[in-house]
Write a protein that holds these residues in place. Structure first.
Motif, PDB file in Angstrom:
ATOM      1  N   VAL A 199     -25.711  34.826 106.390  1.00 29.26           N
ATOM      2  CA  VAL A 199     -26.442  35.863 107.126  1.00 29.26           C
ATOM      3  C   VAL A 199     -25.810  36.128 108.489  1.00 29.26           C
ATOM      4  O   VAL A 199     -25.847  37.265 108.989  1.00 29.26           O
ATOM      5  CB  VAL A 199     -27.939  35.515 107.279  1.00 29.26           C
ATOM      6  CG1 VAL A 199     -28.625  35.524 105.925  1.00 29.26           C
ATOM      7  CG2 VAL A 199     -28.152  34.185 107.986  1.00 29.26           C
ATOM      8  N   LEU A 200     -25.219  35.107 109.096  1.00 32.21           N
ATOM      9  CA  LEU A 200     -24.520  35.326 110.363  1.00 32.21           C
ATOM     10  C   LEU A 200     -23.286  36.202 110.144  1.00 32.21           C
ATOM     11  O   LEU A 200     -22.997  37.109 110.943  1.00 32.21           O
ATOM     12  CB  LEU A 200     -24.129  33.991 110.996  1.00 32.21           C
ATOM     13  CG  LEU A 200     -25.288  33.163 111.561  1.00 32.21           C
ATOM     14  CD1 LEU A 200     -24.842  31.741 111.867  1.00 32.21           C
ATOM     15  CD2 LEU A 200     -25.857  33.820 112.829  1.00 32.21           C
ATOM     16  N   GLU A 201     -22.571  35.960 109.065  1.00 33.27           N
ATOM     17  CA  GLU A 201     -21.395  36.774 108.751  1.00 33.27           C
ATOM     18  C   GLU A 201     -21.785  38.191 108.347  1.00 33.27           C
ATOM     19  O   GLU A 201     -21.045  39.148 108.601  1.00 33.27           O
ATOM     20  CB  GLU A 201     -20.573  36.094 107.656  1.00 33.27           C
ATOM     21  CG  GLU A 201     -19.893  34.818 108.150  1.00 33.27           C
ATOM     22  CD  GLU A 201     -19.387  33.917 107.036  1.00 33.27           C
ATOM     23  OE1 GLU A 201     -19.583  34.279 105.850  1.00 33.27           O
ATOM     24  OE2 GLU A 201     -18.816  32.866 107.341  1.00 33.27           O
ATOM     25  N   ASP A 202     -22.977  38.345 107.767  1.00 36.65           N
ATOM     26  CA  ASP A 202     -23.457  39.667 107.377  1.00 36.65           C
ATOM     27  C   ASP A 202     -23.742  40.568 108.580  1.00 36.65           C
ATOM     28  O   ASP A 202     -23.879  41.788 108.419  1.00 36.65           O
ATOM     29  CB  ASP A 202     -24.728  39.553 106.523  1.00 36.65           C
ATOM     30  CG  ASP A 202     -24.433  39.093 105.098  1.00 36.65           C
ATOM     31  OD1 ASP A 202     -23.250  39.115 104.693  1.00 36.65           O
ATOM     32  OD2 ASP A 202     -25.389  38.699 104.397  1.00 36.65           O
ATOM     33  N   THR A 203     -23.834  39.993 109.778  1.00 35.50           N
ATOM     34  CA  THR A 203     -24.039  40.816 110.973  1.00 35.50           C
ATOM     35  C   THR A 203     -22.795  41.627 111.316  1.00 35.50           C
ATOM     36  O   THR A 203     -22.878  42.604 112.061  1.00 35.50           O
ATOM     37  CB  THR A 203     -24.409  39.951 112.194  1.00 35.50           C
ATOM     38  OG1 THR A 203     -23.293  39.097 112.525  1.00 35.50           O
ATOM     39  CG2 THR A 203     -25.642  39.104 111.924  1.00 35.50           C
TER      40      THR A 203
END
Length: 212
Positions: A196-200
């Motif tokens: 989810v952090l990379e999805d930002t």
């Protein structure tokens, strides 16, 4: 007089010796490299030996690595739950707010499990974040607007990358069933947080590599 050694026999003997040397090398080289990789993994995971040796528990042996892992899971909860709540409230991007939801849910669960493991296995746990964790939280809290999103993702993605290596190491090595259960759940949650952090879209992978 003894029989003379013919050139053919001499060559055959040499070939047998060389074959034995090659076989021994093939057996030793993987061990050498495995131990070397394990040493590298230990170094990169950043775990700390408390010097108290291995303890006997009803759940299996409890090593310094096991205890440090439980403490680090607790430390993560102490600063990443507040960071996640800040992301929920102050994130300027929807993706950052979603990451905040995952951080709060995941680390609330892991923190509960770490506290239970610490109580059961007699491991003293921290009640305040470590200095480096506190500094990361302060950096996040002091940032504003778009900078807030970037600082939050930077600090949390780097922290999760480090702990992901430790989780894998503990899951591989531990002989304690309670620690194994914690590591198994942590593996799933930390992987979710990395995602989810990379999805930002805000992760600077080059900076992460430079920091290693």
């Amino acid at each position: 007089m003894g029989s003379a050694i013919t050139p053919g026999r001499a060559i055959g003997t040499v070939l047998v010796v060389l074959g034995l040397v090659a076989t021994l090398s093939a057996l030793l080289v993987p061990v050498y490299f495995f131990d070397g990789n394990r040493t590298i993994a230990l170094a990169r995971s950043g775990w700390q030996d408390d010097g108290k040796g291995t303890w006997k528990t009803e759940y299996g042996p409890l090593t310094p690595l096991d205890r440090d892992f439980i403490r680090k899971v607790r430390d993560a909860g102490l600063w990443e739950v507040p960071a996640g709540k800040a992301a929920q409230e102050r994130g300027t991007r929807k993706s950052v707010r979603i990451a905040g939801d995952h951080l709060v849910d995941g680390h609330t669960e892991l923190d509960r499990r770490a506290i239970e493991a610490g109580r059961t296995l007699k491991v003293k746990l921290p009640n305040e974040p470590a200095s480096a964790s506190q500094k990361s939280l302060e950096d996040i809290n002091s940032a504003q607007g778009d900078e807030f999103d970037q600082v939050l993702v930077d600090r949390l993605r780097r922290a999760h990358g480090v702990v992901f290596g430790l989780v894998g190491l503990v899951r591989d090595q531990t002989r304690n069933s309670m620690v194994r259960s914690l590591a198994t759940r942590a593996n799933a949650i930390v992987l979710d947080h990395l995602t989810v952090l990379e999805d930002t879209g805000l992760v600077d992978f080059e900076a992460l590599n430079d920091a290693k």
